[in-house]
Write a protein that holds these residues in place. Structure first.
Motif, PDB file in Angstrom:
ATOM      1  N   ALA A   1     -28.989 -89.750 -15.392  1.00 53.91           N
ATOM      2  CA  ALA A   1     -29.124 -88.456 -14.731  1.00 53.91           C
ATOM      3  C   ALA A   1     -30.296 -88.466 -13.754  1.00 53.91           C
ATOM      4  O   ALA A   1     -30.194 -87.953 -12.636  1.00 53.91           O
ATOM      5  CB  ALA A   1     -29.303 -87.370 -15.780  1.00 53.91           C
ATOM      6  N   GLN A   2     -31.415 -89.080 -14.163  1.00 50.46           N
ATOM      7  CA  GLN A   2     -32.579 -89.151 -13.285  1.00 50.46           C
ATOM      8  C   GLN A   2     -32.306 -90.012 -12.065  1.00 50.46           C
ATOM      9  O   GLN A   2     -32.739 -89.691 -10.947  1.00 50.46           O
ATOM     10  CB  GLN A   2     -33.778 -89.677 -14.067  1.00 50.46           C
ATOM     11  CG  GLN A   2     -34.296 -88.702 -15.117  1.00 50.46           C
ATOM     12  CD  GLN A   2     -35.340 -89.324 -16.029  1.00 50.46           C
ATOM     13  OE1 GLN A   2     -35.636 -90.510 -15.933  1.00 50.46           O
ATOM     14  NE2 GLN A   2     -35.882 -88.522 -16.932  1.00 50.46           N
ATOM     15  N   ALA A   3     -31.571 -91.112 -12.262  1.00 51.58           N
ATOM     16  CA  ALA A   3     -31.243 -91.989 -11.148  1.00 51.58           C
ATOM     17  C   ALA A   3     -30.337 -91.263 -10.150  1.00 51.58           C
ATOM     18  O   ALA A   3     -30.447 -91.464  -8.936  1.00 51.58           O
ATOM     19  CB  ALA A   3     -30.568 -93.249 -11.669  1.00 51.58           C
ATOM     20  N   ALA A   4     -29.429 -90.428 -10.676  1.00 52.65           N
ATOM     21  CA  ALA A   4     -28.520 -89.692  -9.813  1.00 52.65           C
ATOM     22  C   ALA A   4     -29.254 -88.668  -8.957  1.00 52.65           C
ATOM     23  O   ALA A   4     -28.838 -88.335  -7.849  1.00 52.65           O
ATOM     24  CB  ALA A   4     -27.441 -89.005 -10.647  1.00 52.65           C
TER      25      ALA A   4
END
Length: 266
Positions: free
Chosen positions: A262-265
């Protein structure tokens, strides 16, 4: 909208080993991936389009107020605490008083529940004539989610499945199906509870893997006088509930991986 009920009380009034290890009063407050178990479940339900009110059955509602996410849900009116009873069934019956049906029931240790899994189940429960439903994941799906997450499965003629601690009741009349769990549930770990709930012949058939999952639930339906359907979830991770240190570590690994994605997205 569907009302959600999270069962978060202490089983038999005893303090769970995970709660003792974490130094908290309830297992649902023991941390997994940095947050209390209950917050993961509540967050998934709060993000689910098909879920309206979220009820939490717990002995002392005040313990919820000490958790920021739960406090926000309480203050917004989205979450409602209800007093848990000593028996699982009595907790369900008490929590259902005044609730809007259908009712989606899960447990506070079902930390890998997602809005997508909730939508998957609710979408399958709309079949005409279905009074109640129980969620399962195929063995292959559960092991694909994590090879050490789930070790016990129900064997049927066409394959093996794990329960996903997620249940659906169409209306108040369907509450009679909750009596199935008066002995405590966890049937795969306690076979004699199957005898009490479903009868000796059904225990034998389950032990021998006789009949398909659908055929088994057809027999259960006849026994209870209502249509109880099995629902197969595509996300096998939902079959991994937190019962001990091993499954807590597995759940934490999967939750941390989700958060990293989610953070990478972002």
């Amino acid at each position: 909208m569907t009302t959600a009920l999270i069962l978060a009380g202490r089983r038999d009034g005893l303090t769970d080993p995970l709660a003792l290890e974490a130094g908290v009063s309830h297992k649902c407050l023991a941390p997994v991936a940095g947050s209390p178990m209950l917050t993961h479940v509540a967050a998934a339900l709060a993000a689910s389009d098909g879920i309206g009110e979220i009820r939490v059955a717990i002995e002392d509602p005040e313990v919820l107020a000490g958790v920021p996410l739960l406090r926000r849900l309480l203050d917004s009116g989205r979450m409602m605490p209800v007093a848990a009873r000593p028996n699982l069934v009595d907790s369900i019956l008490a929590a259902a008083q005044g609730a809007q049906f259908p009712l989606f029931i899960t447990t506070a240790d079902n930390v890998l529940l997602t809005p997508e899994a909730v939508a998957d189940m609710l979408g399958q429960c709309g079949t005409p004539g279905t009074d109640a439903a129980v969620a399962f994941a195929r063995r292959e799906s559960a092991l694909a989610a994590h090879p050490e997450g789930q070790r016990k499965f129900y064997r049927f003629a066409e394959g093996s499945y794990s329960n996903c601690n997620s249940y659906w009741l169409k209306d108040r009349a369907a509450l009679t199906a909750a009596e199935t769990f008066r002995s405590g549930g966890q049937f795969v770990k306690h076979p004699m509870r199957i005898v009490n709930a479903f009868g000796f012949l059904n225990l034998v058939r389950l032990r021998l893997g006789i009949g398909t999952l659908a055929e088994t639930f057809a027999r259960f339906s006849r026994r209870f006088g209502m249509t109880i359907a099995p629902v197969i979830l595509s996300d096998g991770a939902v079959a991994i509930d937190v019962d001990n240190s091993r499954t807590r570590a597995v759940a934490a690994e999967l939750l941390n991986a989700r958060m990293a994605v989610a953070q990478a997205a972002e």
